[in-house]
Design a protein around this motif. Structure first.
Motif, PDB file in Angstrom:
ATOM      1  N   GLY A 128       0.786  -1.229   0.000  1.00 23.89           N
ATOM      2  CA  GLY A 128       0.000   0.000   0.000  1.00 23.89           C
ATOM      3  C   GLY A 128       0.813   1.270   0.000  1.00 23.89           C
ATOM      4  O   GLY A 128       0.319   2.332   0.393  1.00 23.89           O
ATOM      5  N   GLY A 129       2.074   1.195  -0.438  1.00 26.49           N
ATOM      6  CA  GLY A 129       2.921   2.388  -0.463  1.00 26.49           C
ATOM      7  C   GLY A 129       3.478   2.777   0.894  1.00 26.49           C
ATOM      8  O   GLY A 129       4.067   3.858   1.032  1.00 26.49           O
ATOM      9  N   ASN A 130       3.350   1.902   1.890  1.00 23.11           N
ATOM     10  CA  ASN A 130       3.740   2.303   3.244  1.00 23.11           C
ATOM     11  C   ASN A 130       5.254   2.397   3.418  1.00 23.11           C
ATOM     12  O   ASN A 130       5.741   3.208   4.210  1.00 23.11           O
ATOM     13  N   PHE A 131       6.016   1.571   2.697  1.00 20.13           N
ATOM     14  CA  PHE A 131       7.468   1.722   2.747  1.00 20.13           C
ATOM     15  C   PHE A 131       7.883   3.029   2.080  1.00 20.13           C
ATOM     16  O   PHE A 131       8.829   3.685   2.516  1.00 20.13           O
ATOM     17  N   ASN A 132       7.181   3.411   1.008  1.00 25.96           N
ATOM     18  CA  ASN A 132       7.487   4.678   0.354  1.00 25.96           C
ATOM     19  C   ASN A 132       7.226   5.843   1.303  1.00 25.96           C
ATOM     20  O   ASN A 132       7.994   6.813   1.329  1.00 25.96           O
ATOM     21  N   ARG A 133       6.164   5.753   2.101  1.00 23.15           N
ATOM     22  CA  ARG A 133       5.915   6.814   3.074  1.00 23.15           C
ATOM     23  C   ARG A 133       7.051   6.900   4.089  1.00 23.15           C
ATOM     24  O   ARG A 133       7.507   7.990   4.442  1.00 23.15           O
ATOM     25  N   LEU A 134       7.524   5.743   4.569  1.00 24.94           N
ATOM     26  CA  LEU A 134       8.614   5.730   5.533  1.00 24.94           C
ATOM     27  C   LEU A 134       9.873   6.349   4.921  1.00 24.94           C
ATOM     28  O   LEU A 134      10.566   7.144   5.568  1.00 24.94           O
ATOM     29  N   LYS A 135      10.169   6.014   3.674  1.00 22.76           N
ATOM     30  CA  LYS A 135      11.318   6.613   2.980  1.00 22.76           C
ATOM     31  C   LYS A 135      11.173   8.128   2.909  1.00 22.76           C
ATOM     32  O   LYS A 135      12.133   8.872   3.148  1.00 22.76           O
ATOM     33  N   ASN A 136       9.984   8.594   2.580  1.00 23.25           N
ATOM     34  CA  ASN A 136       9.756  10.030   2.482  1.00 23.25           C
ATOM     35  C   ASN A 136       9.859  10.711   3.834  1.00 23.25           C
ATOM     36  O   ASN A 136      10.393  11.820   3.937  1.00 23.25           O
ATOM     37  N   LEU A 137       9.358  10.072   4.882  1.00 25.16           N
ATOM     38  CA  LEU A 137       9.456  10.655   6.218  1.00 25.16           C
ATOM     39  C   LEU A 137      10.918  10.822   6.623  1.00 25.16           C
ATOM     40  O   LEU A 137      11.297  11.832   7.241  1.00 25.16           O
ATOM     41  N   MET A 138      11.754   9.858   6.297  1.00 28.48           N
ATOM     42  CA  MET A 138      13.177   9.975   6.595  1.00 28.48           C
ATOM     43  C   MET A 138      13.820  11.045   5.715  1.00 28.48           C
ATOM     44  O   MET A 138      14.509  11.942   6.196  1.00 28.48           O
ATOM     45  N   ASP A 139      13.601  10.963   4.419  1.00 25.25           N
ATOM     46  CA  ASP A 139      14.244  11.862   3.470  1.00 25.25           C
ATOM     47  C   ASP A 139      13.872  13.326   3.707  1.00 25.25           C
ATOM     48  O   ASP A 139      14.720  14.221   3.638  1.00 25.25           O
ATOM     49  N   ARG A 140      12.605  13.593   4.007  1.00 29.39           N
ATOM     50  CA  ARG A 140      12.124  14.965   4.154  1.00 29.39           C
ATOM     51  C   ARG A 140      12.420  15.562   5.528  1.00 29.39           C
ATOM     52  O   ARG A 140      12.199  16.748   5.750  1.00 29.39           O
ATOM     53  N   ASN A 141      12.894  14.734   6.466  1.00 26.97           N
ATOM     54  CA  ASN A 141      13.195  15.219   7.812  1.00 26.97           C
ATOM     55  C   ASN A 141      14.674  15.091   8.163  1.00 26.97           C
ATOM     56  O   ASN A 141      15.035  15.084   9.343  1.00 26.97           O
ATOM     57  N   GLY A 142      15.520  14.983   7.140  1.00 24.74           N
ATOM     58  CA  GLY A 142      16.954  14.881   7.392  1.00 24.74           C
ATOM     59  C   GLY A 142      17.369  13.565   7.996  1.00 24.74           C
ATOM     60  O   GLY A 142      18.431  13.462   8.635  1.00 24.74           O
ATOM     61  N   GLY A 143      16.538  12.530   7.814  1.00 23.07           N
ATOM     62  CA  GLY A 143      16.832  11.218   8.367  1.00 23.07           C
ATOM     63  C   GLY A 143      17.416  10.266   7.343  1.00 23.07           C
ATOM     64  O   GLY A 143      17.604  10.607   6.175  1.00 23.07           O
ATOM     65  N   LEU A 144      17.693   9.059   7.777  1.00 21.54           N
ATOM     66  CA  LEU A 144      18.289   8.028   6.938  1.00 21.54           C
ATOM     67  C   LEU A 144      17.501   6.731   7.110  1.00 21.54           C
ATOM     68  O   LEU A 144      17.213   6.314   8.229  1.00 21.54           O
ATOM     69  N   TYR A 145      17.158   6.113   5.979  1.00 25.17           N
ATOM     70  CA  TYR A 145      16.416   4.853   5.979  1.00 25.17           C
ATOM     71  C   TYR A 145      17.303   3.770   5.384  1.00 25.17           C
ATOM     72  O   TYR A 145      17.911   3.954   4.318  1.00 25.17           O
ATOM     73  N   LEU A 146      17.385   2.610   6.054  1.00 22.60           N
ATOM     74  CA  LEU A 146      18.267   1.522   5.663  1.00 22.60           C
ATOM     75  C   LEU A 146      17.507   0.196   5.600  1.00 22.60           C
ATOM     76  O   LEU A 146      16.715  -0.100   6.499  1.00 22.60           O
ATOM     77  N   THR A 147      17.763  -0.591   4.550  1.00 26.09           N
ATOM     78  CA  THR A 147      17.187  -1.933   4.456  1.00 26.09           C
ATOM     79  C   THR A 147      18.293  -2.901   4.043  1.00 26.09           C
ATOM     80  O   THR A 147      18.686  -2.939   2.884  1.00 26.09           O
TER      81      THR A 147
END
Length: 291
Positions: A128-147
């Motif tokens: 449902g696009g939920n991983f994409n939301r998590l990526k955006n939350l990290m990217d747009r808030n100066g965060g880092l997402y790792l898998t």
């Protein structure tokens, strides 16, 4: 003099709480829970309304394969990279999106379950696009997402992920680091919680459709009061929800005021929590209570 000291301490606490990172809204109207059927334990236990026809068929362009376009933004693709990080256990392949250089505000690592790989948590269109939301939350808030990929759910896999945590925390030592584990990946979450060195770097555990571990009580992470979030489908055929709910209550009963929450997705299946979790709400709660 004593009253002035107490006032200063209170002001410092308020200032610290006010300055704690909180993720800015991103597509909240699409990803917020569709309805709450029940709330208990002071809001720590919530039953979320889930309807397959609405939350899969109505949300996906191709059910379970591709979400509708309005749920997705490919902005994080600009920073997305496939890396190899050298750890004491050996090289670890990891996909990353967001602030890769020093100074990430928050780091979120997603550990896949049995049969998965590092690409699962980077897929923009499944669940449902939920991983994409998590990526955006990290990217747009100066965060880092790792898998990452890892060898197994045992000693070697634990050592690989612990090495990964050590590497990225050394790059951004002030960042709060959250480990999210789906299904069998939860075995690594619990192992990391018992690892005294890794537990010092972890600020929260997200357990999605996963197993429980009685040894968490009294572990290094438990002693630090690292917040724990459980998301579970009521019809999960892999890990029985009754056992997970009982474990949630055991944590609550083992330490007064322990930061632990449980979201039950009513009629949901094994993968439902990954699709339905409100990442912004969960991560902001963790950021507000993390040690």
């Amino acid at each position: 003099m004593r009253s002035l000291l107490l006032a200063a301490l209170a002001l410092a606490c308020l200032s610290s709480a006010a300055s704690a990172l909180q993720l800015e809204p991103y597509k909240d109207d699409l990803f917020s829970y569709p309805g709450i059927l029940k709330s208990d334990d002071g809001g720590d236990y919530v039953v979320v309304e889930y309807n397959e026809m609405r939350d899969i068929n109505g949300r996906d362009q191709v059910p379970e394969r591709r979400v509708k376009q309005n749920y997705v933004s490919l902005q994080p693709k600009r920073s997305q990279k496939d890396l190899v990080v050298t750890t004491n256990t050996g090289p670890v392949k990891v996909m990353a999106a967001g602030k890769l250089d020093q100074g990430a505000s928050i780091i979120t690592i997603y550990l896949h379950g049995q049969g998965g790989n590092r690409q699962q948590g980077m897929n923009d269109f499944t669940f449902g696009g939920n991983f994409n939301r998590l990526k955006n939350l990290m990217d747009r808030n100066g965060g880092l997402y790792l898998t990452p990929d890892f060898s197994d759910f045992d000693d070697r896999g634990e050592s690989e992920i612990a090495g990964l945590i050590n590497y990225f925390k050394s790059q951004s030592p002030q960042a709060k680091l959250i480990v999210a584990c789906g299904s069998m990946g939860g075995a690594l979450c619990w192992r990391l919680a018992r690892d005294a060195k890794a537990a010092k770097s972890i600020s929260g555990l997200v357990i999605l459709g996963s197993l429980w571990d009685e040894n968490f009580i009294g572990s290094a992470a438990f002693k630090r009061r690292i917040p724990v979030f459980f998301g579970h489908g009521s019809r999960d055929p892999v890990f029985a929800i009754d056992n997970q709910e009982a474990f949630f209550q055991k944590i609550r009963g083992s330490a007064k005021g322990y930061p632990v929450r449980f979201h039950r997705f009513e009629s949901g299946n094994h993968g439902t929590p990954i699709r339905m979790i409100d990442w912004r709400g969960v991560l902001n709660w963790m950021l507000s209570v993390a040690p």
